[in-house]
Design an enzyme around this catalytic site. Structure first.
Site, PDB file in Angstrom:
ATOM      1  N   ALA A   1       0.849  -1.177   0.000  1.00 27.17           N
ATOM      2  CA  ALA A   1       0.000   0.000   0.000  1.00 27.17           C
ATOM      3  C   ALA A   1       0.892   1.236   0.000  1.00 27.17           C
ATOM      4  CB  ALA A   1      -0.925  -0.024   1.210  1.00 27.17           C
ATOM      5  N   SER A   2       1.342   1.660  -1.171  1.00 27.79           N
ATOM      6  CA  SER A   2       2.281   2.780  -1.249  1.00 27.79           C
ATOM      7  C   SER A   2       1.622   4.118  -0.930  1.00 27.79           C
ATOM      8  CB  SER A   2       2.937   2.826  -2.625  1.00 27.79           C
ATOM      9  OG  SER A   2       1.942   2.941  -3.619  1.00 27.79           O
ATOM     10  N   LEU A   3       0.332   4.252  -1.160  1.00 25.79           N
ATOM     11  CA  LEU A   3      -0.366   5.498  -0.853  1.00 25.79           C
ATOM     12  C   LEU A   3      -0.894   5.492   0.575  1.00 25.79           C
ATOM     13  CD1 LEU A   3      -2.362   5.941  -4.176  1.00 25.79           C
ATOM     14  CD2 LEU A   3      -0.108   6.827  -3.587  1.00 25.79           C
ATOM     15  N   GLY A   4      -0.808   4.353   1.203  1.00 22.80           N
ATOM     16  CA  GLY A   4      -1.272   4.191   2.576  1.00 22.80           C
ATOM     17  C   GLY A   4      -0.475   3.094   3.252  1.00 22.80           C
ATOM     18  N   VAL A   6      -0.895  -0.357   5.822  1.00 21.30           N
ATOM     19  CA  VAL A   6      -1.859  -1.314   6.359  1.00 21.30           C
ATOM     20  C   VAL A   6      -1.370  -1.819   7.709  1.00 21.30           C
ATOM     21  CG1 VAL A   6      -3.040  -3.518   5.985  1.00 21.30           C
ATOM     22  CG2 VAL A   6      -2.573  -1.997   4.039  1.00 21.30           C
ATOM     23  N   LYS A  21      -6.246   0.140   6.668  1.00 21.24           N
ATOM     24  CA  LYS A  21      -5.400   0.840   5.702  1.00 21.24           C
ATOM     25  C   LYS A  21      -5.582   2.335   5.925  1.00 21.24           C
ATOM     26  CE  LYS A  21      -4.749   1.066   0.664  1.00 21.24           C
ATOM     27  NZ  LYS A  21      -5.234   0.467  -0.587  1.00 21.24           N
ATOM     28  N   ASP A 152      -4.522  -3.864 -10.388  1.00 28.25           N
ATOM     29  CA  ASP A 152      -3.289  -3.898  -9.602  1.00 28.25           C
ATOM     30  C   ASP A 152      -2.977  -5.331  -9.173  1.00 28.25           C
ATOM     31  OD1 ASP A 152      -1.077  -2.814  -8.378  1.00 28.25           O
ATOM     32  OD2 ASP A 152      -2.163  -1.964  -6.674  1.00 28.25           O
TER      33      ASP A 152
END
Length: 191
Positions: A1-4, A6, A21, A152
């Site tokens: 989770a590059s934008l967030g 987890v 997340k 993805d």
């Protein structure tokens, strides 16, 4: 989770394990700056490498995808819709998205049931080949039947559960296929 990021947590009320997340702070500003810089460089890259493509348009589409991924309510809806749509297929008993806990989900926080499993590419179980076939059939079903395609599918987003099912994680990036495109794809595959 590059934008967030987890995290694994336990709900106080029922001791249920969940995945939470959380969106990274200031991620929108970081994406905006990165996309601005890449967009400014796109025409230079096109000229320098004699690219026969719309580099600025590609960067814009990429940026739109990143921004769309930032709404975790939409991600929750995407995962839920996948699980519902797959129920009417022969894959219903073998593939799913993690169930969302809507009462703990916001635009910047997504909470789902914790899925116990291992990355498909790291599993040594005998049924990995079967699960890879299930993944292939699932993506074809999404593309040709349900019309919503998970975009993805890297190894970290495909889990083999302890009961041998396939769990597809991270529903932030999807594309909707128009019915006429689906028919065209089916026609090409049939020939």
């Amino acid at each position: 989770a590059s934008l967030g990021q987890v995290y694994k947590a336990t709900l106080r009320e029922n001791n249920k394990e969940v995945a939470i997340k959380v969106q990274r702070p200031n991620i929108m500003e970081q994406i905006a700056l990165d996309m601005y810089l890449i967009r400014e460089m796109a025409p230079l890259a096109k000229r320098t490498f004699s690219l026969n493509t719309d580099t600025v348009g590609t960067v814009d589409a990429w940026g739109t995808g990143f921004v769309n991924e930032l709404n975790y309510v939409d991600e929750a809806i995407n995962g839920k819709q996948f699980t519902e749509s797959i129920q009417s297929t022969s894959l219903a008993s073998v593939v799913f998205a993690p169930p969302v806990l809507e009462e703990y989900t916001t635009k910047k926080v997504l909470t789902t049931e914790w899925v116990v499993g291992e990355r498909l590419d790291q599993s040594s179980k005998q049924d990995v080949t079967v699960l890879c076939s299930i993944a292939m059939n699932t993506y074809l079903t999404m593309m040709l039947e349900t019309g919503t395609l998970h975009c993805d599918p890297h190894p970290g987003n495909l889990l083999r559960t302890t009961d041998g099912k396939l769990c597809i994680l991270d529903w932030g990036m999807v594309t909707k296929l128009q019915p006429d495109l689906q028919v065209t794809l089916i026609e090409h595959m049939a020939h």
